[in-house]
Each structure stands twice: as C-alpha cells, then as structure tokens.
Design an enzyme around this catalytic site. Structure first.
Site, PDB file in Angstrom:
ATOM      1  N   ASP A   1       0.808  -1.229   0.000  1.00 48.33           N
ATOM      2  CA  ASP A   1       0.000   0.000   0.000  1.00 48.33           C
ATOM      3  C   ASP A   1       0.839   1.276   0.000  1.00 48.33           C
ATOM      4  O   ASP A   1       0.298   2.365   0.098  1.00 48.33           O
ATOM      5  CB  ASP A   1      -0.915   0.005   1.225  1.00 48.33           C
ATOM      6  CG  ASP A   1      -0.116   0.103   2.515  1.00 48.33           C
ATOM      7  OD1 ASP A   1       1.124  -0.063   2.479  1.00 48.33           O
ATOM      8  OD2 ASP A   1      -0.714   0.350   3.568  1.00 48.33           O
TER       9      ASP A   1
ATOM     10  N   TYR B   1      10.702   4.754   1.494  1.00 45.29           N
ATOM     11  CA  TYR B   1      11.585   3.726   2.068  1.00 45.29           C
ATOM     12  C   TYR B   1      13.014   3.806   1.537  1.00 45.29           C
ATOM     13  O   TYR B   1      13.916   3.194   2.105  1.00 45.29           O
ATOM     14  CB  TYR B   1      11.029   2.323   1.804  1.00 45.29           C
ATOM     15  CG  TYR B   1       9.946   1.880   2.772  1.00 45.29           C
ATOM     16  CD1 TYR B   1      10.275   1.277   3.980  1.00 45.29           C
ATOM     17  CD2 TYR B   1       8.595   2.043   2.486  1.00 45.29           C
ATOM     18  CE1 TYR B   1       9.303   0.864   4.868  1.00 45.29           C
ATOM     19  CE2 TYR B   1       7.612   1.636   3.362  1.00 45.29           C
ATOM     20  CZ  TYR B   1       7.969   1.042   4.560  1.00 45.29           C
ATOM     21  OH  TYR B   1       7.008   0.631   5.441  1.00 45.29           O
TER      22      TYR B   1
END
Ligand code: G6P
Ligand code: MN
Length: 440
Positions: free
Chosen positions: A170, A262
């Site tokens: 997600d 990330y």
C-alpha cells in the site's frame, strides 16, 4: 453474482478491521456470505473475532464469521484469501529492528538486515500457506500483503509459479494520497508510472487526466520547497511524519523522480541510524498504540457488549487491496502497483528479478505494463545489487547455506561491510532460533 467466502490469513492482525470495513463498504461489487479469520495465535484471533462480530452486528450485516487455526476449515470453499501474517509477531519485529541497530546499522522491519531477518523467518510459513490454499481452495485468489514482499514474491515465484496470487503493497497509494492531500490533486485522475523493487522505487511520471499533463515536475518543485507533511490518518505519528519529510530531503539531492519514502534506508542509512532510539523502535510504538487498543477494545466488548469502535483510521491500506478484489470480480481493469517477476517490464533489468510496476487487474488476474524504456544507471545499479542480495537470501533458505546468507547480508544496500554483516548475521541466527532454517 455469487456471494464470496473471504479468508483472512493472519486474522488477528490489527489491519483486519480495515480490510473488513472496506469490504462491507463495497457490498454492491463484492457481496460476501462469510468471513473466516485464520490465525495460529488463538488469543489474537479471538480478540479480532470479538471486534469483527461487533462491527457486523452494529452495522446490521448478516454475514457469517468463523475463527479457526485449522487450514482445512479456513480455506475449503474460500474465494479470496487476504494474507497478512507476521511470523514471530511483534516480539520478533523488535528483534528485526533492534539487533542491527546494536551494530550501528538500519533497524527496520522490511529494509536492511531487519528485513532479511524477517524474510528468512517468513519463507517457510509462506510456502506452507500457499500450499494449503492450493490444496483446499485451488481456485481462490490470494491477495498478499505479507512482508517482506520482495522475499515473499521471490519465494513463491520459485515454488508456486502458477499460484493465483497478487503481491501488493500500500505504500505507493499512501504516498499518492499524501501528495494529493498536501497539494490539492485528486488521485482518481492520476495515471501513475512507477518502477522499483518493493519499498525501493521511483515514480517516472504522474499524468493527471483532468489537467492533461504530467504533474510530477511541479510536485517535485513543491517537495523541494518545503517538507512533505504526513497524511491526516497518520497525524501526530512521529515515525510517519519523519518518513514523509524525508521524501523532501531525497528530492533535494536526487531531483528527477519522486522517490518511495523507504529509499531513505538505502540512501541515508547513517542519518536514519542517528535518529533511531534502540529503546523505542517502531515495534514498540505499534505495540503501545494499535495493538494495545485492539486488546482493550476486545476486552471491553466482552465485558459490556458496547463501545467496540476503534480510534485509529485505517488509511488506504484496506481499501487498496479490496479494490483489487473488486477489479478481479467485476473485470474492471483498474490500475494498481503490484510485484511480479520482471520479464521485460523494466527492459534493462535482469528478467528474473521481482519488481514493482503498474498493472491492470481484471478477471484473469493482473497484466503488468512494460516501461519500454531503460531506467537510469543509478536506479538500475542499486536495484541489481539489492535483487542479487534478496536472491542470495532465498538461496540461503533452500540450500541451508551460511555462505549464501553472508553474501546476502554483505550485499544488502543499506551498508557496506562484510565484518558487520557477519556480526549481525551471527546475532540474528541466535535471536531467531528455530524460526530460521539451520544454516551450515
Ligand atoms: C506501510 C508498508 C507496509 C508496512 C507498514 C508498517 O503500510 O507498505 O509494508 O508493513 O507500512 O506500518 P506500521 O504502522 O506497522 O509500522
Ligand atoms: Mn509495504
């Protein structure tokens, strides 16, 4: 349309209510006759059963609900399996986050050596889970959120290449929702092109159909001008606030693409380590936050029969994966980011890498798009090295090879030091005990 039987593997997860609520909100396109919660942790499963039962009653849904730790009961006759298991639970998440930090390295559940620790723990149970579905519900779709997704996808690519399984994350939708909230766009108008590995990628363009142009250049300018703010549903969450703000830092140095947040663990590992507190990592925050809330809510319902509302907003997490199921069932060909064997999607990357790219989802499953253009060397170089590291880790599992594990750890893109790789590998062998295969 036939009413669907939906099994949630890892039923006790605090993400279960979000998925169930998204399904309840979509009953016109995704009618359900039964939910089954499957979990090996009976207490967590019972807490969640209590909460979901309360949700169904409160909203007056006449839908069956089962809790079980028996795979035959869980999967026989299932149409969809939503998988979100966490092998070793929150206690082992703490290990994944804290052991690398002890050696001055990134401590994160899916990135760096923490992700590899979690990966080696998850390979076996994931093969078992997909095997159960093949045995008891061979026609069911498995929609997978189980992390670390790249390792899971690589494992299933090797063991069950024909499984009806979509591996989803997600994070891209969360980034997009956040950009829209900050800058006033409407995500429904967007056609996004993105490429990478899971939790490791870049946007190539974001075409806005209402504006008739690629809005990525102007978004990059906005990101550079001021730190991106966390979305409403994460307001006040220090971890996510920092993660979104880091996107602005990344584009200051690498101005051409919107990054996945990330990437901070791979591009700025030293800064991340400096900001980390080994006494209180993300796992501690989750435990004291939504995990505690789930336990208390279940207990309150048992005692009073009332007040079963959860305080936290679930964000796009549940809706995203439910939209995928809706798109399969109704053959909608909507566009999602999914994780697949490359096979030409990124032309200048090795073909057997598992990559995250856009795909159209319909009744036959997912059709990934090809970028049809090479990606830049910086991205390719980082990805090739990380892919090799991930493949070596999966090799280590199947070959019981300490050597392969050491190579995987050394090649992980969050640091460079064979000495540290070996120290952390040895510490994680100890900490994971029987959760890991024996490495010889
Ligand atoms: C995002 C990622 C997931 C990850 C989650 C962690 O949703 O896409 O892969 O598991 O964040 O969130 P948490 O609140 O548990 O730290
Ligand atoms: Mn994810």
């Amino acid at each position: 349309m036939k009413q669907q039987v939906v099994t949630i593997a890892g039923g006790g997860s605090s993400y279960t209510p979000g998925i169930i609520q998204a399904i309840l909100d979509n009953q016109n396109d995704f009618a359900v006759s039964e939910f089954r919660l499957y979990d090996i942790d009976a207490q967590r499963n019972d807490d969640m059963y209590t909460i979901i039962k309360w949700m169904l009653n409160k909203q007056r849904f006449n839908i069956g609900l089962t809790q079980t730790n028996d795979p035959e009961v869980a999967f026989t006759g299932a149409d969809f399996v939503f998988s979100q298991i966490r092998v070793g639970g929150i206690e082992m998440r703490k290990v994944d986050e804290k052991v690398p930090l002890k050696y001055g390295l990134v401590g994160q559940e899916t990135c760096g050596l923490g992700g590899f620790s979690y990966g080696l723990r998850t390979i076996g149970p994931m093969i078992e889970l997909v095997g159960f579905v093949q045995r008891y519900a061979p026609d069911a779709w498995i929609l997978n959120y189980t992390n670390p997704e790249s390792i899971v996808a690589e494992t299933i690519r090797r063991t069950y290449p024909k499984a009806k399984m979509l591996n989803a994350c997600d994070m891209t939708i969360s980034i997009e929702t956040t950009l829209c909230e900050n800058y006033g766009y409407d995500r429904k108008n967007w056609i996004q092109t993105y490429y990478g590995l899971n939790h490791f990628g870049w946007y190539k363009s974001i075409f806005d159909t209402s504006l008739g142009r690629d809005v990525m250049p102007e978004i990059l300018d906005k990101l550079k001008a001021a730190p991106l703010k966390e979305p409403e549903f994460h307001r006040g969450d220090k971890f996510w606030a920092e993660a979104y703000a880091m996107m602005s830092t990344i584009v200051t140095d690498f101005p051409d693409n919107i990054p996945n947040n990330y990437l901070e663990y791979y591009l700025y590992p030293d800064a991340v380590v400096e900001q980390s507190d080994i006494e209180f990592t993300r796992a501690d925050a989750v435990e004291l936050g939504r995990e505690k809330e789930i336990k208390e809510t279940a207990q309150r319902i048992r005692e009073t029969g009332r007040n079963g509302e959860l305080n936290h907003d679930f964000g796009a997490h549940g809706q995203y994966i439910v939209d995928m199921a809706v798109s399969i069932l109704n053959n909608l060909h909507r566009r999602f980011m999914l994780i697949f064997p490359n096979m030409g999607a990124i032309p200048n990357l090795r073909q057997d890498a598992v990559v995250e790219v856009p795909a159209y989802v319909g009744a036959t499953g997912a059709e990934p798009i090809s970028l049809r253009q090479p990606i830049p060397d910086m991205h390719k170089g980082m990805m090739e090295a990380q892919v090799a590291a991930e493949k070596l880790l999966v090799d280590a599992y199947f070959d019981h090879s300490y050597q392969k594990a050491l190579e995987a750890f050394t090649l992980n893109q969050t640091f460079t030091s064979a000495r540290k790789a070996k120290q952390v590998l040895d510490a994680l062998i100890e900490a994971n005990g029987d959760y890991w295969p024996e490495l010889r």
